[in-house]
Scaffold this motif. Structure first.
Motif, mmCIF file in Angstrom:
data_model
loop_
_atom_site.group_PDB
_atom_site.id
_atom_site.type_symbol
_atom_site.label_atom_id
_atom_site.label_comp_id
_atom_site.label_asym_id
_atom_site.label_seq_id
_atom_site.Cartn_x
_atom_site.Cartn_y
_atom_site.Cartn_z
ATOM 1 N N LEU A 1 0.835 -1.198 0.000
ATOM 2 C CA LEU A 1 0.000 0.000 0.000
ATOM 3 C C LEU A 1 0.871 1.249 0.000
ATOM 4 C CD1 LEU A 1 -2.745 1.470 0.289
ATOM 5 C CD2 LEU A 1 -2.505 1.180 2.780
ATOM 6 N N VAL A 2 0.629 2.117 -0.971
ATOM 7 C CA VAL A 2 1.286 3.427 -0.994
ATOM 8 C C VAL A 2 0.329 4.422 -0.345
ATOM 9 C CG1 VAL A 2 2.307 5.252 -2.409
ATOM 10 C CG2 VAL A 2 2.518 2.849 -3.115
ATOM 11 N N VAL A 3 0.775 5.010 0.753
ATOM 12 C CA VAL A 3 -0.035 5.999 1.457
ATOM 13 C C VAL A 3 0.402 7.384 1.018
ATOM 14 C CG1 VAL A 3 -0.721 6.909 3.709
ATOM 15 C CG2 VAL A 3 -0.314 4.449 3.431
ATOM 16 N N GLY A 4 -0.492 8.088 0.336
ATOM 17 C CA GLY A 4 -0.208 9.464 -0.044
ATOM 18 C C GLY A 4 -0.331 10.348 1.182
ATOM 19 N N MET A 5 0.788 10.900 1.635
ATOM 20 C CA MET A 5 0.815 11.645 2.895
ATOM 21 C C MET A 5 0.232 13.044 2.692
ATOM 22 S SD MET A 5 1.846 9.449 5.035
ATOM 23 C CE MET A 5 2.017 10.533 6.452
ATOM 24 N N LYS A 6 -1.044 13.142 3.018
ATOM 25 C CA LYS A 6 -1.771 14.405 2.921
ATOM 26 C C LYS A 6 -2.941 14.336 3.891
ATOM 27 C CE LYS A 6 -4.690 12.744 -0.878
ATOM 28 N NZ LYS A 6 -5.193 13.020 -2.242
ATOM 29 N N LEU A 7 -3.627 15.457 4.079
ATOM 30 C CA LEU A 7 -4.777 15.492 4.964
ATOM 31 C C LEU A 7 -5.804 14.450 4.527
ATOM 32 C CD1 LEU A 7 -5.989 17.030 7.393
ATOM 33 C CD2 LEU A 7 -7.140 18.522 5.734
ATOM 34 N N GLY A 8 -6.235 13.612 5.451
ATOM 35 C CA GLY A 8 -7.188 12.556 5.143
ATOM 36 C C GLY A 8 -6.566 11.196 4.958
ATOM 37 N N CYS A 9 -5.232 11.138 4.974
ATOM 38 C CA CYS A 9 -4.563 9.874 4.670
ATOM 39 C C CYS A 9 -4.789 8.808 5.733
ATOM 40 C CB CYS A 9 -3.072 10.088 4.438
ATOM 41 S SG CYS A 9 -2.122 10.559 5.900
ATOM 42 N N LEU A 10 -5.014 9.197 6.976
ATOM 43 C CA LEU A 10 -5.223 8.195 8.025
ATOM 44 C C LEU A 10 -6.499 7.403 7.752
ATOM 45 C CD1 LEU A 10 -4.292 10.252 11.226
ATOM 46 C CD2 LEU A 10 -2.800 9.036 9.632
ATOM 47 N N ASN A 11 -7.563 8.102 7.448
ATOM 48 C CA ASN A 11 -8.826 7.451 7.127
ATOM 49 C C ASN A 11 -8.705 6.613 5.861
ATOM 50 O OD1 ASN A 11 -11.862 7.174 7.189
ATOM 51 N ND2 ASN A 11 -11.636 8.304 5.279
ATOM 52 N N HIS A 12 -8.112 7.181 4.815
ATOM 53 C CA HIS A 12 -7.982 6.463 3.547
ATOM 54 C C HIS A 12 -7.129 5.207 3.710
ATOM 55 C CE1 HIS A 12 -8.786 10.472 1.223
ATOM 56 N NE2 HIS A 12 -9.868 9.958 1.769
ATOM 57 N N ALA A 13 -6.058 5.339 4.470
ATOM 58 C CA ALA A 13 -5.170 4.195 4.670
ATOM 59 C C ALA A 13 -5.888 3.069 5.400
ATOM 60 C CB ALA A 13 -3.924 4.622 5.438
ATOM 61 N N MET A 14 -6.583 3.394 6.479
ATOM 62 C CA MET A 14 -7.201 2.343 7.276
ATOM 63 C C MET A 14 -8.407 1.717 6.587
ATOM 64 S SD MET A 14 -4.987 2.105 9.487
ATOM 65 C CE MET A 14 -5.768 0.658 10.198
ATOM 66 N N LEU A 15 -9.156 2.490 5.805
ATOM 67 C CA LEU A 15 -10.240 1.892 5.027
ATOM 68 C C LEU A 15 -9.677 0.862 4.050
ATOM 69 C CD1 LEU A 15 -12.492 4.982 4.217
ATOM 70 C CD2 LEU A 15 -13.089 3.055 5.684
ATOM 71 N N THR A 16 -8.556 1.216 3.420
ATOM 72 C CA THR A 16 -7.930 0.289 2.473
ATOM 73 C C THR A 16 -7.386 -0.937 3.187
ATOM 74 O OG1 THR A 16 -7.320 2.190 1.086
ATOM 75 C CG2 THR A 16 -6.239 0.104 0.623
ATOM 76 N N VAL A 17 -6.684 -0.725 4.281
ATOM 77 C CA VAL A 17 -6.110 -1.840 5.042
ATOM 78 C C VAL A 17 -7.205 -2.791 5.511
ATOM 79 C CG1 VAL A 17 -4.947 -2.447 7.210
ATOM 80 C CG2 VAL A 17 -4.030 -0.625 5.762
ATOM 81 N N ARG A 18 -8.291 -2.250 6.022
ATOM 82 C CA ARG A 18 -9.375 -3.096 6.526
ATOM 83 C C ARG A 18 -9.971 -3.955 5.405
ATOM 84 N NH1 ARG A 18 -7.197 -2.408 10.598
ATOM 85 N NH2 ARG A 18 -7.867 -1.147 12.368
ATOM 86 N N ASP A 19 -10.100 -3.398 4.212
ATOM 87 C CA ASP A 19 -10.674 -4.183 3.117
ATOM 88 C C ASP A 19 -9.690 -5.252 2.636
ATOM 89 O OD1 ASP A 19 -13.119 -4.352 1.351
ATOM 90 O OD2 ASP A 19 -11.549 -4.280 -0.163
ATOM 91 N N ILE A 20 -8.407 -4.924 2.617
ATOM 92 C CA ILE A 20 -7.391 -5.933 2.276
ATOM 93 C C ILE A 20 -7.456 -7.081 3.266
ATOM 94 C CG2 ILE A 20 -4.894 -6.362 2.155
ATOM 95 C CD1 ILE A 20 -4.622 -3.429 1.163
ATOM 96 N N GLU A 21 -7.555 -6.765 4.555
ATOM 97 C CA GLU A 21 -7.656 -7.792 5.595
ATOM 98 C C GLU A 21 -8.929 -8.616 5.430
ATOM 99 O OE1 GLU A 21 -5.423 -6.002 9.511
ATOM 100 O OE2 GLU A 21 -7.453 -5.294 9.099
ATOM 101 N N ARG A 22 -10.041 -7.950 5.157
ATOM 102 C CA ARG A 22 -11.328 -8.636 5.023
ATOM 103 C C ARG A 22 -11.285 -9.679 3.915
ATOM 104 N NH1 ARG A 22 -15.581 -8.380 1.765
ATOM 105 N NH2 ARG A 22 -14.720 -6.662 0.530
ATOM 106 N N ARG A 23 -10.491 -9.399 2.887
ATOM 107 C CA ARG A 23 -10.399 -10.309 1.748
ATOM 108 C C ARG A 23 -9.392 -11.443 1.982
ATOM 109 N NH1 ARG A 23 -12.618 -7.898 -2.983
ATOM 110 N NH2 ARG A 23 -13.348 -5.777 -2.594
ATOM 111 N N GLY A 24 -8.737 -11.428 3.123
ATOM 112 C CA GLY A 24 -7.786 -12.487 3.437
ATOM 113 C C GLY A 24 -6.473 -12.378 2.691
ATOM 114 N N LEU A 25 -6.156 -11.189 2.195
ATOM 115 C CA LEU A 25 -4.917 -10.985 1.448
ATOM 116 C C LEU A 25 -3.797 -10.556 2.393
ATOM 117 C CD1 LEU A 25 -6.458 -9.067 -1.582
ATOM 118 C CD2 LEU A 25 -5.611 -11.415 -1.584
#
Length: 228
Positions: free
Chosen positions: A146-170
């Motif tokens: 995962l490439v996290v674009g470091m800007k305002l809002g990145c914490l939310n965007h990063a964790m939404l992505t991480v959670r979906d990756i985890e949910r898919r078992g990847l």
């Protein structure tokens, strides 16, 4: 897809956050470790015609970074001219775009030790009205960076992505903090929070680069031990 070699999908928290730059740097870091590496971009938009053939600048950069002889069509089999979402671009030209099409067009070089596959846009970029790019990655069982674009809002965007990756078992093998848009207010606080909350190693922190021709320099900043 059954293969012993690592197939790693590079996604991002958004579009225009430096996936190609980071992918190139990862490829160059692996090459420096004497790995035979192929960089692929299955789908690309925003292409120009070169001698009548559509070519995307990001795909060309991956082709250049790889140390295997790859044709442009191997690197980027599905290419669209307008700079719009791939599923809309496909509709405009009457082209079918789905997971089966991606799988059919993905050619993994047998001689590669590692394959870096760059996505398009963010994690849930649509392929059509039902499928997303993430659905295809899940079906193939790719590992993910995962490439996290470091800007305002990145914490939310990063964790939404991480959670979906985890949910898919990847497997999320790592993430990279990329300051593609320059300095960020309270950058250290944001980095600290991400390191505490993303359940994967931080492969590197990439400061803003004035020139895109710094992949080899940035490669030295990355810890790719999790990939080798």
């Amino acid at each position: 897809m059954n293969t012993a070699k690592p197939l790693i999908f590079v996604t991002g928290t958004d579009t225009e956050i430096g996936k190609t730059f980071v992918s190139r740097s990862i490829i160059r870091a692996l090459v420096a470790k004497n790995k035979r590496v192929a960089g692929l971009k299955p789908i690309a938009s925003d292409a120009q015609r070169v001698q009548g053939v559509l070519q995307n600048e990001d795909a060309l950069e991956l082709q250049k970074a790889s140390n295997l002889e790859l044709s442009y069509e191997q690197v980027n089999p599905i290419c669209f001219e307008p700079a719009i979402a791939p599923h809309i671009a496909a509709d405009l030209v009457g082209q079918q775009l789905n997971g089966d099409v991606l799988t059919t067009n993905l050619v993994v070089p047998e001689e590669a030790d590692c394959v870096i596959i760059e996505g398009a846009g963010g994690w849930l970029t649509p392929l059509n009205q039902q499928e997303t790019y993430a659905d295809w990655v899940e079906s193939q069982g790719f590992e993910v960076i995962l490439v996290v674009g470091m800007k305002l809002g990145c914490l939310n965007h990063a964790m939404l992505t991480v959670r979906d990756i985890e949910r898919r078992g990847l497997k999320l093998v790592g993430w990279v903090a990329n300051f593609a848009q320059g300095e960020m207010n309270k950058a250290e606080d944001n980095l600290h929070w991400l390191k505490q909350n993303i359940p994967a190693p931080c492969l590197g922190i990439v400061p803003f680069q004035e020139s895109p021709d710094c992949a080899d320099k940035v490669a030295e900043l990355l810890d790719i031990s999790a990939l080798t």
